[in-house]
Motif scaffolding. Sequence first.
Motif, PDB file in Angstrom:
ATOM      1  N   SER A 173       0.845  -1.471   0.067  1.00 46.64           N
ATOM      2  CA  SER A 173      -0.057  -0.166   0.033  1.00 46.64           C
ATOM      3  C   SER A 173       0.682   1.252  -0.047  1.00 46.64           C
ATOM      4  O   SER A 173       1.715   1.180   0.910  1.00 46.64           O
ATOM      5  CB  SER A 173      -0.924   0.056   1.323  1.00 46.64           C
ATOM      6  OG  SER A 173      -1.847   1.122   1.273  1.00 46.64           O
ATOM      7  N   CYS A 175       0.105   4.091   0.854  1.00 45.38           N
ATOM      8  CA  CYS A 175      -0.279   4.953   1.776  1.00 45.38           C
ATOM      9  C   CYS A 175       0.802   4.686   2.905  1.00 45.38           C
ATOM     10  O   CYS A 175       1.214   5.867   3.448  1.00 45.38           O
ATOM     11  CB  CYS A 175      -1.620   4.711   2.484  1.00 45.38           C
ATOM     12  SG  CYS A 175      -3.161   5.218   1.150  1.00 45.38           S
ATOM     13  N   GLN A 182      -1.626  14.021   6.569  1.00 43.41           N
ATOM     14  CA  GLN A 182      -2.770  15.028   6.210  1.00 43.41           C
ATOM     15  C   GLN A 182      -3.128  14.659   4.486  1.00 43.41           C
ATOM     16  O   GLN A 182      -3.763  15.423   3.799  1.00 43.41           O
ATOM     17  CB  GLN A 182      -2.550  16.447   6.394  1.00 43.41           C
ATOM     18  CG  GLN A 182      -1.195  16.960   5.454  1.00 43.41           C
ATOM     19  CD  GLN A 182      -0.121  16.673   5.991  1.00 43.41           C
ATOM     20  OE1 GLN A 182       0.192  15.790   6.885  1.00 43.41           O
ATOM     21  NE2 GLN A 182       0.818  17.420   5.558  1.00 43.41           N
ATOM     22  N   ASP A 184      -4.503  13.253   1.389  1.00 47.74           N
ATOM     23  CA  ASP A 184      -5.674  12.587   1.003  1.00 47.74           C
ATOM     24  C   ASP A 184      -5.522  11.434   0.529  1.00 47.74           C
ATOM     25  O   ASP A 184      -4.782  11.326  -0.657  1.00 47.74           O
ATOM     26  CB  ASP A 184      -6.833  13.584   0.279  1.00 47.74           C
ATOM     27  CG  ASP A 184      -7.888  12.995  -0.232  1.00 47.74           C
ATOM     28  OD1 ASP A 184      -8.221  11.690  -0.215  1.00 47.74           O
ATOM     29  OD2 ASP A 184      -8.686  13.682  -0.397  1.00 47.74           O
ATOM     30  N   PRO A 185      -5.882  10.150   0.709  1.00 43.74           N
ATOM     31  CA  PRO A 185      -5.483   8.893   0.178  1.00 43.74           C
ATOM     32  C   PRO A 185      -6.155   8.825  -1.043  1.00 43.74           C
ATOM     33  O   PRO A 185      -5.303   8.194  -2.079  1.00 43.74           O
ATOM     34  CB  PRO A 185      -5.815   7.834   1.008  1.00 43.74           C
ATOM     35  CG  PRO A 185      -7.207   8.350   1.784  1.00 43.74           C
ATOM     36  CD  PRO A 185      -6.570   9.749   1.944  1.00 43.74           C
ATOM     37  N   PHE A 186      -7.224   9.507  -1.680  1.00 42.37           N
ATOM     38  CA  PHE A 186      -7.582   9.390  -2.937  1.00 42.37           C
ATOM     39  C   PHE A 186      -6.913  10.226  -4.050  1.00 42.37           C
ATOM     40  O   PHE A 186      -6.336   9.836  -4.919  1.00 42.37           O
ATOM     41  CB  PHE A 186      -9.155   9.888  -3.135  1.00 42.37           C
ATOM     42  CG  PHE A 186     -10.165   9.103  -2.525  1.00 42.37           C
ATOM     43  CD1 PHE A 186     -10.730   8.173  -3.095  1.00 42.37           C
ATOM     44  CD2 PHE A 186     -10.710   9.184  -1.062  1.00 42.37           C
ATOM     45  CE1 PHE A 186     -11.776   7.205  -2.847  1.00 42.37           C
ATOM     46  CE2 PHE A 186     -11.400   8.339  -0.532  1.00 42.37           C
ATOM     47  CZ  PHE A 186     -12.000   7.404  -1.521  1.00 42.37           C
ATOM     48  N   ASP A 187      -6.399  11.303  -3.420  1.00 43.95           N
ATOM     49  CA  ASP A 187      -5.398  12.487  -4.103  1.00 43.95           C
ATOM     50  C   ASP A 187      -4.012  11.611  -4.255  1.00 43.95           C
ATOM     51  O   ASP A 187      -3.499  11.780  -5.488  1.00 43.95           O
ATOM     52  CB  ASP A 187      -5.101  13.581  -3.271  1.00 43.95           C
ATOM     53  CG  ASP A 187      -6.174  14.566  -3.482  1.00 43.95           C
ATOM     54  OD1 ASP A 187      -7.114  14.342  -4.379  1.00 43.95           O
ATOM     55  OD2 ASP A 187      -6.377  15.602  -2.545  1.00 43.95           O
ATOM     56  N   HIS A 189      -3.581   8.411  -4.631  1.00 41.81           N
ATOM     57  CA  HIS A 189      -3.638   7.649  -5.878  1.00 41.81           C
ATOM     58  C   HIS A 189      -4.077   7.886  -7.129  1.00 41.81           C
ATOM     59  O   HIS A 189      -3.607   7.365  -8.068  1.00 41.81           O
ATOM     60  CB  HIS A 189      -4.787   6.275  -5.160  1.00 41.81           C
ATOM     61  CG  HIS A 189      -4.169   5.443  -4.347  1.00 41.81           C
ATOM     62  ND1 HIS A 189      -4.253   5.649  -3.073  1.00 41.81           N
ATOM     63  CD2 HIS A 189      -3.799   4.476  -4.506  1.00 41.81           C
ATOM     64  CE1 HIS A 189      -3.664   4.665  -2.386  1.00 41.81           C
ATOM     65  NE2 HIS A 189      -3.473   3.536  -3.203  1.00 41.81           N
ATOM     66  N   ILE A 190      -4.717   9.043  -7.120  1.00 37.77           N
ATOM     67  CA  ILE A 190      -5.002   9.681  -8.355  1.00 37.77           C
ATOM     68  C   ILE A 190      -3.599  10.054  -9.018  1.00 37.77           C
ATOM     69  O   ILE A 190      -3.318   9.676 -10.192  1.00 37.77           O
ATOM     70  CB  ILE A 190      -5.792  11.012  -8.206  1.00 37.77           C
ATOM     71  CG1 ILE A 190      -7.290  10.513  -7.784  1.00 37.77           C
ATOM     72  CG2 ILE A 190      -6.002  11.751  -9.677  1.00 37.77           C
ATOM     73  CD1 ILE A 190      -7.996  11.523  -7.266  1.00 37.77           C
ATOM     74  N   ALA A 193      -1.547   7.001  -9.983  1.00 36.54           N
ATOM     75  CA  ALA A 193      -1.876   6.635 -11.336  1.00 36.54           C
ATOM     76  C   ALA A 193      -1.487   7.401 -12.536  1.00 36.54           C
ATOM     77  O   ALA A 193      -1.254   6.734 -13.513  1.00 36.54           O
ATOM     78  CB  ALA A 193      -3.435   6.316 -11.087  1.00 36.54           C
ATOM     79  N   LYS A 194      -1.785   8.710 -12.271  1.00 35.14           N
ATOM     80  CA  LYS A 194      -1.258   9.412 -13.460  1.00 35.14           C
ATOM     81  C   LYS A 194      -0.129   9.481 -13.766  1.00 35.14           C
ATOM     82  O   LYS A 194       0.574   9.446 -15.067  1.00 35.14           O
ATOM     83  CB  LYS A 194      -1.778  11.042 -13.185  1.00 35.14           C
ATOM     84  CG  LYS A 194      -3.136  11.231 -13.157  1.00 35.14           C
ATOM     85  CD  LYS A 194      -3.654  12.929 -12.874  1.00 35.14           C
ATOM     86  CE  LYS A 194      -5.257  12.989 -13.011  1.00 35.14           C
ATOM     87  NZ  LYS A 194      -5.543  14.369 -12.640  1.00 35.14           N
TER      88      LYS A 194
END
Lengths: 210, 70, 788
Positions: A173, A175, A182, A184-187, A189-190, A193-194
């Motif tokens: 992971s 993460c 602080q 954001d785990p979504f940010d 991974h985005i 991925a990019k």
Amino acid sequence: MRPGGLTITEQALAHCDLQSGMRVLDVGCGAGATLRHVIAVYGLMGFGVDVSAELIARARQTNSQVEWMRARSESLPFASESMDVILSECTLCIFEIDTALSECVRTLNYGGYFVVSDLYARNENGAEALRQLPRGTCIGTAMPKTQIVEKLERAGLQISVWQDCSEKLKEFSICTLTTAAQVDPFDLHIAAAKAKLGYYFLVARKNNHR
Amino acid sequence: MSEYFDPAKYEGWVCADCNIPLQLSKVDVSYLGNSFPVDLLKCPNCGLVLIPEELALGKMAEVEKALEDK
Amino acid sequence: MDQKQLREQENRCIQEQAPACAAICPAHVDVRGIAAEIAKGDVVAALKLYRKAVPFPGIISRICDQPCKAVCLRKDLGGSIEIAALERACLEFGSSSEETVKQLPRKSKTVAVIGGGISGLTVAHDLARKGWGVVIFEAGDRLGGGLWKSPPDLLPRDVLINDLKIIEELEIEVRLNMSVGGSGANGHGTFLGKLSQEFDAIFLGVGPHSSEIPDLQMNDNGQIAIDPLTFQTSNEKVFAGGDVLRVSTLYPNRELKHSAILSISDGRRAAVSIDRFLQKVSLTASRVNEGSYETKLYTNTSTTTSQAPLIETDLSTRYNIEVAETEAARCIQCECLECVKVCPYLDHYKGYPKKYIRETYNNLAIVMGTRHSNQFINTCALCGLCAEVCPTDVNMGEVCHEARVTMVDQKRMPPSAHDFALRDMAFSNGEKFALAHSAPGLDSASYVFFPGCQLSGSTPEYVEKSYAFLRENFDNNVGLMLRCCGAPADWAARKDLFAQSQNEFYAEYEKLGKPKVILSCSSCYQMFQKHYPDVEIVSFWDVMNEHGKFKKREFPAPITIHDPCSTRRESHIHDSIREIITKMGGEIQELPLSREKTECCSFGGVMWLANRPVAEKMVQQRINESPLDYVTYCAMCRDFFARKGKRTLHIFDYIFGEEKSDLAAAPAVGFSQRHENRARLKEKLLRDLWSETMPDSGAFESIRLVLPEDVQKQVEDRLILVEDMQKVIEYAERTGKRMLNNSTKHYLAYFKPNSVTYWVEYTKNDDGSFLIYKAYSHRMEVGIGAPK
């Protein structure tokens, strides 16, 4: 903890002609697990540096044969041409890379091995997305291969092996690679991925002075 | 607190089955073999998880797109 | 993907070809670029472009014979661009005193340049800038050769002297009064012989009197043998240019035309050879388009209006800056872009096929696809208009389709890219819609009607009526087949799903006794032509035109016809449609792009799912082309236009529709309704014609939903179907797995029938139906970790 763990270390060292008694330095050695393994398996003389006093203290408790020192990789407390092998595992992109590289090259013997495993951006054009992440993550500084190769070559290293092992990153992971809570785990991974965040190891040798 | 949704907006929600309020806790989300933990509202008893609309259509959709190369 | 085919398509695109002017110019002066910069007001940039092609800009701008003017596309549209005058303007307004000549570090080898004419000077200039040592041997007492013969009012001497200063600046050694000809027998005795010992290479830029150079071999015509590509002579060190070259290569034409720009070109080409010779690399590799050639670039000037220069211009005219800018703006800026001009998709990505194919190739060859390129590949409507308007038949649809095949093969197709369309196809081939029957009372069929899934989804009543029409006209011997032709799978490059659909078709088709298939949907027609070559097909519209009895109708105004893009190659269908409308009394005004040049409504190639903003542009462009009511004969074109507010009729509206109601304004049918319509059509036909009943329905289908208008629109936008919401509620109510909001008393529940998780917020009404507040979906999975 790092992607691939000791498996990658062993894969990389298989490309080096190691003789027992060689001197190996781990830059960013943490609590010293890798170094303990490496000296035991290959019969090397170990040196470990890390900036964290706490980790160095823990390393000292586990093995007294190794010389553990608290130091920055940008300023190594060793004589020039004193090491046969330098390991930098999952640490290169958190260093001030140019300074750290020239320090490692200074410390290496001519023909000595520089063994790196680290994150990299497989999509050169997406690396920008990583830079947008908050500071304090090693992901944010991951570079594309071309840039890493260029920096090593400019520092006086000749890369003999470059191996992609991004599959190891999937099992891991990302993460846990970031200490900045602080983020954001979504940010994260985005951006990863990019940039097509991947993992590699490389083996390089210090150019002969001739 | 998390930046991907505002838990305060979802204070009124309870798990209808267990009749207890949802609590913020770590939940794994995954897509195309990539998995990571996030803070979501979850029933502490049966594990039912609430995915807010703004998360599904916002950050989740972005992650999906980025991982798909779409 | 077949990389050879890809490369071949890439090479066919002519957009990157030089414009006619630059191609015909032997020195390839970028006239188009220079004109563009001046028109923009950037004379400095223009001068830079000019200097790049010409080492002696002052001289050329005054004595160039301007071969470009003969081929300029402006020639008959007001007169060719006055490039020499523009060049002079660049020099006048763009020069600065700070300009320095860039020169590579000095290398050890040296070159002798024999002859100080303009070609020799060009060789000396080019080689000196590359760092080679250069010595010029000139027979006369000054450099410039024939240039001094130009009338001084045309080529003022200060301009000539000023341009030649560069020779000094480049530290080129000049030896005057040195004649190459002369005494000595073979080899060392001659001047040339001596030079070949002293220098690493020699450029011979002398007059035509070859007899004076005894060391070089002659060709069959008695001229010095010179390689026409590299200008190398029989002595590998010696390269020729100027008149000696001309005499040799143009033999027996003795008329020597002196052209300064040609001499510069010769010099440049010889310098390339000499530089490569000194570097010991191939002299011949990749030397294309050197010297004057004819371009393959096509430029459409049909809409260019004639415009003459502001002032009459000759080689002595001096423009002021305003006149120069106006003149430069007259340049047509030749380029092709025929396809980009008609396709909003190709226009959107700001490139042209050659560039796109290159990027696509890179995306496929370098295993790492990038989002940008994947989306580009999936956005193409595959409609083929580009190939239709392309002077060289480049078909981006073929490229994108092949690229999709590769992406699927490499498992790199984004899973959600075509998911919705593929599930729609699965529905149509499932028990809710799929049906194959011979006509009531018959065991086999001579014909079978295949109306397709979209007409059945939009207007099921027209399927019933057209089936009745066919039975009437073919002695009842027409069966019916309801299902999908497989187009979504073909567009999504899912060969597996296509083959599955195809196999199911063939099984039923054979049971019916291999009847002729009557197709009313043009996408089906295209799919059958492409993938079912052994099946005999007939267009419903051809049958209708031949057998239909048409009543005259009221046409308050002329109408215009939108041909579905899948009929592009089917002119017989175009004709039938127009004849039918004419028979009913309609007056047709054609759209500028119709028949084989028709445009896609954005349904093609599943574009509308892959890239909504571009799809919107596509629809918008099409419906803005005429204020008249559109008539089409594809259910999707009709609904896509209607959704954007364009008054559009399906031709069935005229044939079977209620005359009094304004069907052109009827709303588009939504996605859920399309499923509903298909299922009801099957149910009704089974009951009415074959006295059969539908198989049992799933438990979720009895869930009744109430959708306020805004929610209806929301779920349609989010591609959530009624059946998806029914499944969520059925599951939540059955299992109790749902959340409750204590203040609003709304329930929130989810269900994941396949790869998508659907969420519905709802309350239960007293009558047992469910009121929906919102619905949304995601593909990410929750609570399931990746293997660690």
